[in-house]
Design an enzyme around this catalytic site. Structure first.
Site, PDB file in Angstrom:
ATOM      1  CE  LYS A 172      10.589   1.541  16.378  1.00 40.47           C
ATOM      2  NZ  LYS A 172       9.467   1.893  15.972  1.00 40.47           N
ATOM      3  CG  ASN A 216      14.107  -0.551  16.571  1.00 43.67           C
ATOM      4  OD1 ASN A 216      14.851  -0.360  16.961  1.00 43.67           O
ATOM      5  ND2 ASN A 216      13.889  -0.165  14.777  1.00 43.67           N
ATOM      6  N   GLY A 264       3.810   2.304  15.363  1.00 45.58           N
ATOM      7  CA  GLY A 264       3.482   2.817  16.774  1.00 45.58           C
ATOM      8  C   GLY A 264       2.594   2.878  16.987  1.00 45.58           C
ATOM      9  CD  GLU A 291      11.075   5.114  14.907  1.00 46.80           C
ATOM     10  OE1 GLU A 291      11.614   4.708  15.915  1.00 46.80           O
ATOM     11  OE2 GLU A 291       9.894   4.550  14.562  1.00 46.80           O
TER      12      GLU A 291
HETATM   13  P1  13P Z   1       6.104  -0.555  16.626  1.00 51.29           P
HETATM   14  O1  13P Z   1       6.094  -2.295  16.279  1.00 51.29           O
HETATM   15  O2  13P Z   1       5.994  -0.432  17.642  1.00 51.29           O
HETATM   16  O3  13P Z   1       4.859  -0.390  15.392  1.00 51.29           O
HETATM   17  O4  13P Z   1       7.200  -0.596  15.907  1.00 51.29           O
HETATM   18  C1  13P Z   1       8.010  -0.577  14.274  1.00 51.29           C
HETATM   19  C2  13P Z   1       9.015  -0.605  13.705  1.00 51.29           C
HETATM   20  O5  13P Z   1       9.005   0.613  13.395  1.00 51.29           O
HETATM   21  C3  13P Z   1      10.345  -1.003  13.998  1.00 51.29           C
HETATM   22  O6  13P Z   1      11.740  -1.175  13.843  1.00 51.29           O
END
Ligand code: 13P
Length: 252
Positions: free
Chosen positions: A11, A9, A174, A98
């Site tokens: 983002k 992902n 994150g 999110e």
């Molecule tokens: P991280 O791997 O950056 O913690 O994010 C996880 C996430 O939200 C995947 O959708």
């Protein structure tokens, strides 16, 4: 035998050049992997990434980070499922934390999205998980149950083969903090039990349940050996090809 999956992902990251480069590296790197990889680029790069993946075989699929749960029409800024299908998207993320917490999506909207994605014939990757406060109050299983029941009640068991659940505890996303393999396994087992009560035990047994939240090459193997962890949904580490491919390797 459940399908092993690893989602990347991205983002709201990458640009046209780096999106193509990440997709090329994934396509080259996973040719013999038994795990299926799904890339979730930002909307503007779907066609470019889809173009790169076109010749890469079925091991890498194209996903979208969100979709609007209605037919094309006057919904400024939204993207419909038929537009995504036009871009060769076959998997859609629904209910990412999110979107639940930063964009304030409601349970009702998430439910509408999950149903619309499944009705469209695409795969719905439903994301669930508790916040830190909820975890500290011992509510992990109750929150997962509420989010699953809210999104999935009423879906046809025929759609179950196109459902994937990603358990992503909000406090692990994150932050560099990961659930221990044992805690993640306990949560996943709970998720499978809830899905069995909604969709039946056959659907629950064959459901792929992914873990997400600060997954890295260094912790992937210990998580991946747990019996109810069927893969990962990776954020930050999916933006670094070598690390992402090591995570895929750990699942395989
Ligand atoms: P991280 O791997 O950056 O913690 O994010 C996880 C996430 O939200 C995947 O959708």
């Amino acid at each position: 035998m459940r399908t092993k999956l690893v989602g990347g992902n991205w983002k709201m990251n990458t640009n046209l050049g780096s999106a193509r480069e990440l997709a090329r590296a994934a396509a080259r790197g996973v040719t013999d992997s038994p795990a299926t990889v799904i890339l979730f680029p930002p909307f503007p790069y779907l066609l470019a990434v889809g173009g790169v993946l076109q010749d890469s075989g079925p091991g890498v699929r194209l996903g979208a980070q969100d979709a609007y749960p209605g037919a094309d029409g006057a919904f400024t800024g939204e993207v419909s499922l038929s537009m995504l299908a036009d871009c060769a998207v076959s998997v859609v993320l629904v209910g990412h934390s999110e979107r639940r917490h930063l964009i304030q999506e409601t349970d009702a909207l998430i439910r509408a999205k999950a149903h619309a994605v499944l009705d469209s014939g695409m795969t719905c990757m439903l994301c669930i998980g508790e916040t830190l406060e909820q975890r500290e109050r011992g509510e992990t299983d109750a929150i997962n149950r509420r989010q699953l029941e809210s999104a999935l009640t009423g879906i046809s068991p025929d759609c179950a083969s196109r459902l994937v659940v990603a358990y992503e505890p909000v406090w692990a996303i994150g932050t560099g903090r990961t659930a221990t393999p044992e805690d993640a396994q306990t949560a996943h087992l709970g998720v499978r039990g809830v899905v069995a009560s909604i969709l039946g035990s056959n659907a629950a047994e064959s459901l792929s349940i992914l873990y997400g939240g600060s997954v890295k090459a260094s912790n992937a193997e210990a998580l991946a050996i747990m019996p109810d962890i069927d893969g990962f949904l990776v954020g930050g580490a999916s933006l670094v090809s070598a690390e992402f491919l090591q995570i895929v390797e750990a699942v395989s």
